[in-house]
Design an enzyme around this catalytic site. Sequence first.
Site, PDB file in Angstrom:
ATOM      1  N   ALA A 337     -39.165  18.928   7.684  1.00 36.74           N
ATOM      2  CA  ALA A 337     -38.574  18.488   6.187  1.00 36.74           C
ATOM      3  C   ALA A 337     -38.899  19.661   5.252  1.00 36.74           C
ATOM      4  O   ALA A 337     -38.152  19.760   4.382  1.00 36.74           O
ATOM      5  CB  ALA A 337     -38.959  17.238   6.032  1.00 36.74           C
ATOM      6  N   HIS A 461     -69.386  20.995  -0.514  1.00 33.22           N
ATOM      7  CA  HIS A 461     -70.428  20.303   0.447  1.00 33.22           C
ATOM      8  C   HIS A 461     -70.651  18.888  -0.009  1.00 33.22           C
ATOM      9  O   HIS A 461     -71.127  18.516  -1.144  1.00 33.22           O
ATOM     10  CB  HIS A 461     -71.803  21.249   0.320  1.00 33.22           C
TER      11      HIS A 461
HETATM   12  P1  FAD Z   1     -31.449  15.666   7.597  1.00 33.18           P
HETATM   13  O1  FAD Z   1     -32.741  14.613   7.363  1.00 33.18           O
HETATM   14  O2  FAD Z   1     -31.008  15.243   9.117  1.00 33.18           O
HETATM   15  O3  FAD Z   1     -30.244  14.955   6.806  1.00 33.18           O
HETATM   16  C1  FAD Z   1     -29.032  15.318   6.883  1.00 33.18           C
HETATM   17  C2  FAD Z   1     -27.958  14.455   6.082  1.00 33.18           C
HETATM   18  O4  FAD Z   1     -26.685  14.852   6.281  1.00 33.18           O
HETATM   19  C3  FAD Z   1     -28.037  12.949   6.729  1.00 33.18           C
HETATM   20  O5  FAD Z   1     -28.553  12.105   5.844  1.00 33.18           O
HETATM   21  C4  FAD Z   1     -26.730  12.744   7.085  1.00 33.18           C
HETATM   22  O6  FAD Z   1     -26.172  11.407   7.192  1.00 33.18           O
HETATM   23  C5  FAD Z   1     -25.815  13.718   6.207  1.00 33.18           C
HETATM   24  N1  FAD Z   1     -24.726  14.272   6.718  1.00 33.18           N
HETATM   25  C6  FAD Z   1     -24.427  15.028   7.818  1.00 33.18           C
HETATM   26  N2  FAD Z   1     -23.128  15.157   7.936  1.00 33.18           N
HETATM   27  C7  FAD Z   1     -22.482  14.683   6.812  1.00 33.18           C
HETATM   28  C8  FAD Z   1     -21.197  14.724   6.313  1.00 33.18           C
HETATM   29  N3  FAD Z   1     -20.261  15.695   7.059  1.00 33.18           N
HETATM   30  N4  FAD Z   1     -20.883  14.188   5.188  1.00 33.18           N
HETATM   31  C9  FAD Z   1     -21.776  13.501   4.578  1.00 33.18           C
HETATM   32  N5  FAD Z   1     -23.167  13.351   5.058  1.00 33.18           N
HETATM   33  C10 FAD Z   1     -23.349  14.253   5.889  1.00 33.18           C
HETATM   34  N6  FAD Z   1     -40.362  16.843   9.556  1.00 33.18           N
HETATM   35  C11 FAD Z   1     -41.655  17.035   9.231  1.00 33.18           C
HETATM   36  O7  FAD Z   1     -41.573  18.311   8.578  1.00 33.18           O
HETATM   37  N7  FAD Z   1     -42.740  16.498   9.351  1.00 33.18           N
HETATM   38  C12 FAD Z   1     -42.726  15.021  10.072  1.00 33.18           C
HETATM   39  O8  FAD Z   1     -43.770  14.518   9.933  1.00 33.18           O
HETATM   40  C13 FAD Z   1     -41.536  15.019  10.628  1.00 33.18           C
HETATM   41  N8  FAD Z   1     -41.578  13.864  11.547  1.00 33.18           N
HETATM   42  C14 FAD Z   1     -40.350  13.532  12.236  1.00 33.18           C
HETATM   43  C15 FAD Z   1     -40.275  12.540  12.955  1.00 33.18           C
HETATM   44  C16 FAD Z   1     -39.324  12.020  13.566  1.00 33.18           C
HETATM   45  C17 FAD Z   1     -39.147  10.870  14.460  1.00 33.18           C
HETATM   46  C18 FAD Z   1     -37.890  12.759  13.516  1.00 33.18           C
HETATM   47  C19 FAD Z   1     -36.851  12.661  14.160  1.00 33.18           C
HETATM   48  C20 FAD Z   1     -37.822  13.945  12.738  1.00 33.18           C
HETATM   49  C21 FAD Z   1     -38.990  14.385  12.065  1.00 33.18           C
HETATM   50  N9  FAD Z   1     -39.449  15.409  11.165  1.00 33.18           N
HETATM   51  C22 FAD Z   1     -40.415  15.748  10.309  1.00 33.18           C
HETATM   52  C23 FAD Z   1     -38.192  16.433  11.085  1.00 33.18           C
HETATM   53  C24 FAD Z   1     -37.354  16.050   9.875  1.00 33.18           C
HETATM   54  O9  FAD Z   1     -36.778  14.774   9.677  1.00 33.18           O
HETATM   55  C25 FAD Z   1     -36.254  16.844   9.823  1.00 33.18           C
HETATM   56  O10 FAD Z   1     -36.700  18.161   9.876  1.00 33.18           O
HETATM   57  C26 FAD Z   1     -35.620  17.021   8.296  1.00 33.18           C
HETATM   58  O11 FAD Z   1     -35.102  15.528   8.144  1.00 33.18           O
HETATM   59  C27 FAD Z   1     -34.479  17.796   8.146  1.00 33.18           C
HETATM   60  O12 FAD Z   1     -33.908  17.491   6.682  1.00 33.18           O
HETATM   61  P2  FAD Z   1     -32.315  17.925   6.481  1.00 33.18           P
HETATM   62  O13 FAD Z   1     -32.105  17.486   5.190  1.00 33.18           O
HETATM   63  O14 FAD Z   1     -31.780  19.482   7.038  1.00 33.18           O
HETATM   64  O15 FAD Z   1     -31.375  17.164   7.448  1.00 33.18           O
END
Ligand code: FAD
Length: 482
Positions: A337, A461
């Site tokens: 994230a 500390h």
């Molecule tokens: P996403 O969070 O996947 O968001 C993408 C968004 O785009 C979604 O809401 C989706 O609906 C939307 N979307 C996709 N295509 C379209 C479209 N064509 N039109 C409209 N909307 C669309 N990372 C960490 O750093 N720390 C953690 O502790 C951590 N824990 C995790 C635990 C779990 C169980 C999981 C599954 C993942 C975890 N991650 C963690 C990873 C983290 O969730 C992802 O790296 C992060 O969410 C990626 O962010 P993003 O915005 O790229 O994508």
Amino acid sequence: MATTQTFDVLVIGAGPAGYVAAIRCAQLGMKTACIEEWKTAAGKGVLGGTCLNVGCIPSKALLESSEQYEHMLHGSGAHGISISGASMDVAKMIARKDAIVSKMTAGIEMLFRKNKITWLKGHGKFVAKTESGWQLEVRGDAAAETVQATHVIVATGSKARHLSGIRVDNETICDNVGALAFSEVPQRLGVIGAGVIGLELGSVWRRLGAKVTILEALPAFLGAADESVSREAWKLLTKEQGLDIHLGVKIGAIRTASRSGKSTVSVEYEEGGATQKLECDRLVVSVGRIPNTDGLGAENVGLKIDARGFIEVDEYCRTALPGVYAIGDVVRGPMLAHKGEEEGVMAAELIAGQKPRLDLDTIPWVIYTSPEIAWVGKTEQQLKAAGTPYRVGQFPFLANGRAMGQGDTRGFVKILAHADSDAILGVHIVNSRASELIAEAVVAMEFHASAEDIARIVHAHPSLSEVMHEAALAVDKRALNI
Ligand code: FAD
Ligand code: NAI
């Protein structure tokens, strides 16, 4: 279809990468919209993506609840606290997690309103490039509309990879979505994949009483981590905590059955040349995530996607299309994230004409097991493979007063520094607060600090951070308290 609205920037996806990009664009004075299609089970549109809805935030809520429960059962006695009759109300724990998720996602809606970001509810798809900008279709519950923008930031994230032929119903066979919402503690939980999700969610349900068996294809445990970290983690997670992890297995047939209205799963697997069978009540499939470009219309505008499904970008998250950026899990680099968030800030600032940069080598990793595992930079095996001369400073929490007071002296800090320049090349931590301690190492590496710099900084500390200090001293073989 006529264009209904025009923006400076359109962000597709409101996960941590997309929503942060949208906020930064708005802060920089751009007219910004964000297209997001996510809906709750009840059909309500929500922002926040994987991270807030079914990822980082809910998993950490469950990790905390289950850790507190385990501490009450097994950790409080040493402090002289006796607790009897402790029990776990799973429904309440899940409701607490859901409430945190709702609060966080509502918070992003509030931030969108505050920053005057338009939320276009529905699925976003590239349609065409015209002289006046990029045209995208938004298809939601209302009639589809075509919107236009000079710049587009693709932040469509990732989804769980499933095994071919195995249907994930998120009831009996689950990915992260189902594994974060069990209505009761399964007696026997099977997990395929000993990666980050397998270890974190396996830990949650084990602490609550499940017998957890994890089947991992690779022969090495936590191969991306430094070898001393994976050795220590193996010892703690298997011997101390009872996660039953099998390495180097080959998964075969997976079958579900139903007896007296109760579903069970059997997993055939090969281990050491023999065929074995795991019987469990629930199965979590956590074998990695794949970038999400479904129905994005990449082909309509010539947006390039590589062989592994990631959108192709350069180090600045620029695609080959003018004004089109891609960030977060849908592009190369760690699927984290905070990496996506910073790419979002970078893309927005580039559009605004600024000169930001992001160093993927200083992105911290944290695995929220107990103790936590965190690292930044290179592992010892990477330095060896690259032929980089290095020195190691390692110090255990065993000798730290604060850790003793807290009753958790597990783990260590290990610093790898260049043998000639003393520049810090990697820092690896196993400790209950590793997620917080790693921040000092990230700052140090971003400022190109040497191990001696950390060794000369005064650390409070008693504090856990003194172990970072001692590890830095140990690089020069002059740790004080050992
Ligand atoms: P996403 O969070 O996947 O968001 C993408 C968004 O785009 C979604 O809401 C989706 O609906 C939307 N979307 C996709 N295509 C379209 C479209 N064509 N039109 C409209 N909307 C669309 N990372 C960490 O750093 N720390 C953690 O502790 C951590 N824990 C995790 C635990 C779990 C169980 C999981 C599954 C993942 C975890 N991650 C963690 C990873 C983290 O969730 C992802 O790296 C992060 O969410 C990626 O962010 P993003 O915005 O790229 O994508
Ligand atoms: P992962 O990549 O961490 O682990 C997947 C594991 O499954 C690997 O060890 C892999 O060898 C194994 N595997 C793959 N195919 C297999 C098969 N057929 N049989 C048996 N094992 C197999 O992926 P995971 O755990 O699904 O998490 C996805 C991503 O989400 C992580 O890589 C990380 O980027 C992110 N995440 C981050 C967290 C954090 O920062 N604390 C927490 C959870 C997820």
